[in-house]
Design a protein around this motif. Sequence first.
Motif, short mmCIF file in Angstrom:
data_model
loop_
_atom_site.label_atom_id
_atom_site.label_comp_id
_atom_site.label_asym_id
_atom_site.label_seq_id
_atom_site.Cartn_x
_atom_site.Cartn_y
_atom_site.Cartn_z
N MET A 1 -10.69 -7.14 10.95
CA MET A 1 -10.75 -7.32 9.77
C MET A 1 -9.33 -7.12 8.47
O MET A 1 -8.72 -5.57 9.00
CB MET A 1 -11.68 -6.27 9.64
CG MET A 1 -12.42 -5.31 8.15
SD MET A 1 -13.72 -4.40 8.22
CE MET A 1 -12.91 -2.98 7.62
N PRO A 2 -8.69 -8.19 8.78
CA PRO A 2 -7.59 -7.50 8.18
C PRO A 2 -7.58 -6.77 6.44
O PRO A 2 -8.18 -6.80 5.34
CB PRO A 2 -6.98 -8.82 7.63
CG PRO A 2 -7.52 -9.92 7.82
CD PRO A 2 -9.28 -9.39 8.48
N VAL A 3 -6.89 -5.67 6.89
CA VAL A 3 -6.84 -4.63 5.46
C VAL A 3 -5.55 -5.60 4.53
O VAL A 3 -4.03 -6.08 5.10
CB VAL A 3 -6.82 -3.25 6.00
CG1 VAL A 3 -6.69 -2.20 4.88
CG2 VAL A 3 -7.59 -2.77 5.92
N GLU A 4 -5.48 -5.86 3.28
CA GLU A 4 -4.87 -5.89 2.34
C GLU A 4 -4.51 -5.11 1.04
O GLU A 4 -5.50 -4.79 0.19
CB GLU A 4 -4.72 -7.74 1.36
CG GLU A 4 -4.44 -8.63 2.84
CD GLU A 4 -5.52 -10.22 2.25
OE1 GLU A 4 -5.31 -10.08 0.67
OE2 GLU A 4 -5.34 -10.64 2.98
N LEU A 5 -3.03 -5.13 0.84
CA LEU A 5 -2.91 -4.13 -0.18
C LEU A 5 -3.34 -4.59 -1.19
O LEU A 5 -3.80 -3.72 -2.54
CB LEU A 5 -1.56 -3.71 -0.18
CG LEU A 5 -0.45 -3.08 -1.45
CD1 LEU A 5 -1.19 -1.35 -1.04
CD2 LEU A 5 0.95 -3.15 -1.59
N ALA A 6 -3.45 -5.64 -2.43
CA ALA A 6 -3.33 -6.11 -3.55
C ALA A 6 -4.86 -5.64 -3.53
O ALA A 6 -5.32 -5.67 -4.71
CB ALA A 6 -3.42 -7.18 -3.53
N PRO A 7 -5.77 -6.07 -2.92
CA PRO A 7 -7.25 -5.62 -3.45
C PRO A 7 -7.71 -4.65 -3.19
O PRO A 7 -8.43 -4.21 -4.19
CB PRO A 7 -8.12 -6.72 -1.94
CG PRO A 7 -6.87 -7.73 -1.79
CD PRO A 7 -6.00 -7.14 -1.67
N LEU A 8 -7.22 -4.13 -2.40
CA LEU A 8 -7.19 -1.81 -2.70
C LEU A 8 -6.64 -2.08 -4.08
O LEU A 8 -7.40 -0.63 -4.59
CB LEU A 8 -6.40 -1.67 -1.57
CG LEU A 8 -7.36 -1.73 -0.10
CD1 LEU A 8 -6.42 -1.05 1.34
CD2 LEU A 8 -9.02 -1.10 -0.21
N GLN A 9 -5.58 -2.69 -4.18
CA GLN A 9 -5.41 -1.82 -5.67
C GLN A 9 -5.47 -2.27 -7.37
O GLN A 9 -5.66 -0.97 -8.02
CB GLN A 9 -3.97 -1.99 -5.71
CG GLN A 9 -2.65 -1.40 -5.46
CD GLN A 9 -1.02 -1.71 -4.66
OE1 GLN A 9 -0.99 -3.50 -4.81
NE2 GLN A 9 -0.17 -1.32 -5.13
N GLU A 10 -6.28 -3.40 -6.93
CA GLU A 10 -7.03 -3.76 -8.18
C GLU A 10 -8.40 -3.15 -8.11
O GLU A 10 -9.21 -2.61 -8.91
CB GLU A 10 -7.52 -5.75 -7.71
CG GLU A 10 -8.29 -6.08 -8.66
CD GLU A 10 -8.04 -7.56 -8.22
OE1 GLU A 10 -9.87 -8.03 -8.86
OE2 GLU A 10 -7.82 -8.18 -7.77
N ALA A 11 -9.46 -2.72 -6.69
CA ALA A 11 -10.46 -1.80 -6.62
C ALA A 11 -9.72 -0.44 -7.17
O ALA A 11 -10.90 -0.28 -7.97
CB ALA A 11 -10.75 -2.14 -4.78
N PHE A 12 -8.75 0.37 -6.74
CA PHE A 12 -8.74 1.57 -7.24
C PHE A 12 -7.11 2.47 -7.49
O PHE A 12 -7.50 3.79 -7.64
CB PHE A 12 -8.59 2.31 -5.45
CG PHE A 12 -9.85 1.70 -4.36
CD1 PHE A 12 -11.31 2.58 -4.24
CD2 PHE A 12 -9.59 1.18 -3.40
CE1 PHE A 12 -12.86 2.28 -3.88
CE2 PHE A 12 -11.04 1.03 -2.36
CZ PHE A 12 -12.29 1.60 -3.12
#
Length: 122
Positions: free
Chosen positions: A1-12
């Motif tokens: 389950m790769p974790v990526e920075l951009a989607p997390l920043q977009e969401a939070f």
Amino acid sequence: MPVELAPLQEAFGDKTGELAYNIMNNEFNPALPYDDETGYIECVATTTKARGKGVSTALMKHVMEELPYKRYVLEVTDSNQVALSLYQKLGFREFERKYEDDTEEKGFSDRIYMEWRKPVIR
């Protein structure tokens, strides 16, 4: 389950997303130490309404029977007795246990690594 920075920043948002990434990166992004014949089961979850009705058992059996892996590995915490019981019922056996620091904060003491191997048919 790769974790990526951009989607997390977009969401939070930028700062909270980066914080979430830094926390989750070490947990989810390292390469797994298993060969190509080993499937790693990252997470099994159902809705509260579906619990106790055999949904997780059916999902696990389907994966174990239908996918081409000869061995399956998973991790469960010692505090998750429901999952531990399910995995044992399905034939998973513990092969390693790692003590966890900061047990009060994390809510568990040990990470339990379990495996299941397909029976060899001759």
